[in-house]
Design a protein around this motif. Sequence first.
Motif, PDB file in Angstrom:
ATOM      1  N   ILE A 149       7.596   1.058 -17.630  1.00  0.00           N
ATOM      2  CA  ILE A 149       6.342   0.662 -16.970  1.00  0.00           C
ATOM      3  C   ILE A 149       5.147   1.178 -17.783  1.00  0.00           C
ATOM      4  O   ILE A 149       4.171   0.446 -18.018  1.00  0.00           O
ATOM      5  CB  ILE A 149       6.291   1.163 -15.510  1.00  0.00           C
ATOM      6  N   ASN A 165       0.348  18.158 -11.690  1.00  0.00           N
ATOM      7  CA  ASN A 165      -0.687  18.668 -10.792  1.00  0.00           C
ATOM      8  C   ASN A 165      -0.506  20.130 -10.423  1.00  0.00           C
ATOM      9  O   ASN A 165      -1.443  20.789  -9.989  1.00  0.00           O
ATOM     10  CB  ASN A 165      -0.709  17.819  -9.516  1.00  0.00           C
ATOM     11  N   GLY A 203       2.907   7.717  -4.326  1.00  0.00           N
ATOM     12  CA  GLY A 203       1.918   6.653  -4.550  1.00  0.00           C
ATOM     13  C   GLY A 203       0.894   6.649  -3.421  1.00  0.00           C
ATOM     14  O   GLY A 203      -0.314   6.493  -3.655  1.00  0.00           O
ATOM     15  N   TYR A 215       1.417  -2.389  -6.664  1.00  0.00           N
ATOM     16  CA  TYR A 215       2.646  -3.188  -6.741  1.00  0.00           C
ATOM     17  C   TYR A 215       3.813  -2.283  -6.379  1.00  0.00           C
ATOM     18  O   TYR A 215       3.932  -1.164  -6.893  1.00  0.00           O
ATOM     19  CB  TYR A 215       2.855  -3.743  -8.148  1.00  0.00           C
ATOM     20  N   ASP A 261      12.932  17.398 -10.718  1.00  0.00           N
ATOM     21  CA  ASP A 261      11.971  17.257  -9.625  1.00  0.00           C
ATOM     22  C   ASP A 261      11.014  18.456  -9.580  1.00  0.00           C
ATOM     23  O   ASP A 261       9.813  18.310  -9.826  1.00  0.00           O
ATOM     24  CB  ASP A 261      12.723  17.108  -8.298  1.00  0.00           C
ATOM     25  N   GLU A 287       3.572   9.800 -13.167  1.00  0.00           N
ATOM     26  CA  GLU A 287       4.100  10.933 -12.400  1.00  0.00           C
ATOM     27  C   GLU A 287       5.098  11.724 -13.252  1.00  0.00           C
ATOM     28  O   GLU A 287       5.651  11.233 -14.218  1.00  0.00           O
ATOM     29  CB  GLU A 287       4.756  10.439 -11.100  1.00  0.00           C
ATOM     30  N   HIS A 331       9.824   5.044 -15.380  1.00  0.00           N
ATOM     31  CA  HIS A 331       8.503   5.452 -15.882  1.00  0.00           C
ATOM     32  C   HIS A 331       8.254   4.913 -17.297  1.00  0.00           C
ATOM     33  O   HIS A 331       7.186   4.389 -17.596  1.00  0.00           O
ATOM     34  CB  HIS A 331       8.381   6.977 -15.925  1.00  0.00           C
TER      35      HIS A 331
HETATM   36  P1  NAD Z   1       9.407   7.332  -3.176  1.00  0.00           P
HETATM   37  O1  NAD Z   1      10.817   6.879  -3.137  1.00  0.00           O
HETATM   38  O2  NAD Z   1       8.783   7.834  -1.922  1.00  0.00           O
HETATM   39  O3  NAD Z   1       8.472   6.173  -3.740  1.00  0.00           O
HETATM   40  C1  NAD Z   1       8.792   5.424  -4.875  1.00  0.00           C
HETATM   41  C2  NAD Z   1       8.283   4.007  -4.681  1.00  0.00           C
HETATM   42  O4  NAD Z   1       8.466   3.293  -5.902  1.00  0.00           O
HETATM   43  C3  NAD Z   1       9.064   3.244  -3.605  1.00  0.00           C
HETATM   44  O5  NAD Z   1       8.159   2.681  -2.688  1.00  0.00           O
HETATM   45  C4  NAD Z   1       9.842   2.203  -4.385  1.00  0.00           C
HETATM   46  O6  NAD Z   1      10.044   1.004  -3.668  1.00  0.00           O
HETATM   47  C5  NAD Z   1       8.949   1.977  -5.577  1.00  0.00           C
HETATM   48  N1  NAD Z   1       9.636   1.463  -6.765  1.00  0.00           N
HETATM   49  C6  NAD Z   1      10.880   1.742  -7.218  1.00  0.00           C
HETATM   50  N2  NAD Z   1      11.134   1.108  -8.372  1.00  0.00           N
HETATM   51  C7  NAD Z   1      10.017   0.395  -8.655  1.00  0.00           C
HETATM   52  C8  NAD Z   1       9.662  -0.471  -9.701  1.00  0.00           C
HETATM   53  N3  NAD Z   1      10.494  -0.725 -10.736  1.00  0.00           N
HETATM   54  N4  NAD Z   1       8.448  -1.048  -9.669  1.00  0.00           N
HETATM   55  C9  NAD Z   1       7.601  -0.828  -8.641  1.00  0.00           C
HETATM   56  N5  NAD Z   1       7.876  -0.020  -7.610  1.00  0.00           N
HETATM   57  C10 NAD Z   1       9.064   0.602  -7.622  1.00  0.00           C
HETATM   58  O7  NAD Z   1       9.361   8.455  -4.303  1.00  0.00           O
HETATM   59  P2  NAD Z   1       8.219   9.537  -4.485  1.00  0.00           P
HETATM   60  O8  NAD Z   1       8.600  10.789  -3.805  1.00  0.00           O
HETATM   61  O9  NAD Z   1       6.888   8.941  -4.161  1.00  0.00           O
HETATM   62  O10 NAD Z   1       8.308   9.821  -6.058  1.00  0.00           O
HETATM   63  C11 NAD Z   1       7.741   8.918  -6.966  1.00  0.00           C
HETATM   64  C12 NAD Z   1       7.386   9.660  -8.258  1.00  0.00           C
HETATM   65  O11 NAD Z   1       6.438  10.673  -7.948  1.00  0.00           O
HETATM   66  C13 NAD Z   1       8.571  10.368  -8.910  1.00  0.00           C
HETATM   67  O12 NAD Z   1       8.438  10.308 -10.301  1.00  0.00           O
HETATM   68  C14 NAD Z   1       8.442  11.805  -8.432  1.00  0.00           C
HETATM   69  O13 NAD Z   1       9.031  12.749  -9.302  1.00  0.00           O
HETATM   70  C15 NAD Z   1       6.927  11.952  -8.381  1.00  0.00           C
HETATM   71  N6  NAD Z   1       6.438  12.966  -7.438  1.00  0.00           N
HETATM   72  C16 NAD Z   1       5.525  13.842  -7.889  1.00  0.00           C
HETATM   73  C17 NAD Z   1       5.023  14.833  -7.069  1.00  0.00           C
HETATM   74  C18 NAD Z   1       3.999  15.784  -7.592  1.00  0.00           C
HETATM   75  O14 NAD Z   1       3.674  16.751  -6.935  1.00  0.00           O
HETATM   76  N7  NAD Z   1       3.450  15.520  -8.766  1.00  0.00           N
HETATM   77  C19 NAD Z   1       5.479  14.913  -5.738  1.00  0.00           C
HETATM   78  C20 NAD Z   1       6.415  13.976  -5.289  1.00  0.00           C
HETATM   79  C21 NAD Z   1       6.891  12.999  -6.157  1.00  0.00           C
END
Ligand code: NAD
Length: 351
Positions: free
Chosen positions: A79, A122, A14, A34, A174, A93, A76
């Motif tokens: 939401i 991406n 995020g 949020y 992942d 994501e 996901h």
């Molecule tokens: P993270 O744990 O760092 O962040 C997730 C955030 O979501 C946390 O801050 C958590 O508190 C919050 N959260 C959890 N449940 C929630 C809810 N119900 N409502 C609101 N907030 C909520 O995880 P991340 O590494 O940022 O991964 C998040 C997503 O991004 C995953 O789906 C992951 O697969 C994806 N991702 C994608 C890439 C990419 O290259 N496209 C890279 C990393 C992660």
Amino acid sequence: MGYKLAIVGLGGMGGWHYENITKRIDEIDVVGAYDIREEVRPHIEALGLKCYNSLEELVNDKEIDIVTIATPNDVHKDIAITCMRHGKHVVCEKPVTMNAQELEEVMAVQKETGKLFSVHQNRRWDKDYVIIKKVIEEQMIGKACMIENRVQGSRQAMHGWRAYKINGGGMMLDWGVHLVDQLLDMIPAPVVDVYADLHALYSEEVDDNLKVMLKFENEVSAIVEVATNCFINQARWHVIGEEGTAVINDWSCNGQIVKLNTEEAMEWADAIVYTEAGPTRTMAPRPSETTINLPLPEATSDWTDYYKNIVSVLDGTAELIVKPEQCLRVMKVIDAIFKSQEKKTSISCCI
Ligand code: NAD
């Protein structure tokens, strides 16, 4: 016209969406976020963003056009559905959902509401992928037959929620989802056979090292490999074509194409070669003059093109690049991968 965006889940990814959009996408303003964890909220405020206390508060904000979902994978679906039902466009994501059935539910709501729904795949914009796609599509090594698409690391880490099955953790969902998405984007044929070999070398409940074999209807086969326990890496990409081989060795996109020098006579080919390991004829190294080494094609690529496409689609000037239907194929292949692992057999399909 500028679009106003809010982020759900301001963790690692995020935060990346916030930075990337704010610095590089003029047509989108990130205005709010949020996060379910209260301790993240001061950080949201420090960025100068509206800090919503609930998802409900966010989706009822009329100012917001687009919501980017960057939460753990298990939430996901709900939401995305809530956002679209409240009139928001959604960027979600990867992996888009936990399985294909969940995505079908999301797609039904997308159709009903007419909102934009896309998935942040991406890694279709990664430079190594763009290069290999060009090699294959332009038949630079003739028809590609065997494609190996792998990422190997040795950090032995499942970060946070990724260690838990209930959150959609594990390396298949992942990294595996990126590699399957790349292959399905590149190979114009259905997947007809799936064989999976997933390991949990140090994780309690999710896969942390895996190898998957995909067979496509056009006779192309592909290996997807993700390792988090590998200390000597193989090539990032290795592609055998009818007329040569293309390799990308590493994250810096070093690699080459080696093709047959068809001008050269083949008398040497029958000679047995005495190697350190033992004598061989079929596998013996070729004389260097019988091959031609070529550089990989040039390619430029930029992850920001993902959001630029979202803007163009909303402006009505382009077609969506990462389409829900494509992601549904990816999730169906992933379902077949988990089924293959469970049944310990290959799965025949037409995906
Ligand atoms: P993270 O744990 O760092 O962040 C997730 C955030 O979501 C946390 O801050 C958590 O508190 C919050 N959260 C959890 N449940 C929630 C809810 N119900 N409502 C609101 N907030 C909520 O995880 P991340 O590494 O940022 O991964 C998040 C997503 O991004 C995953 O789906 C992951 O697969 C994806 N991702 C994608 C890439 C990419 O290259 N496209 C890279 C990393 C992660």
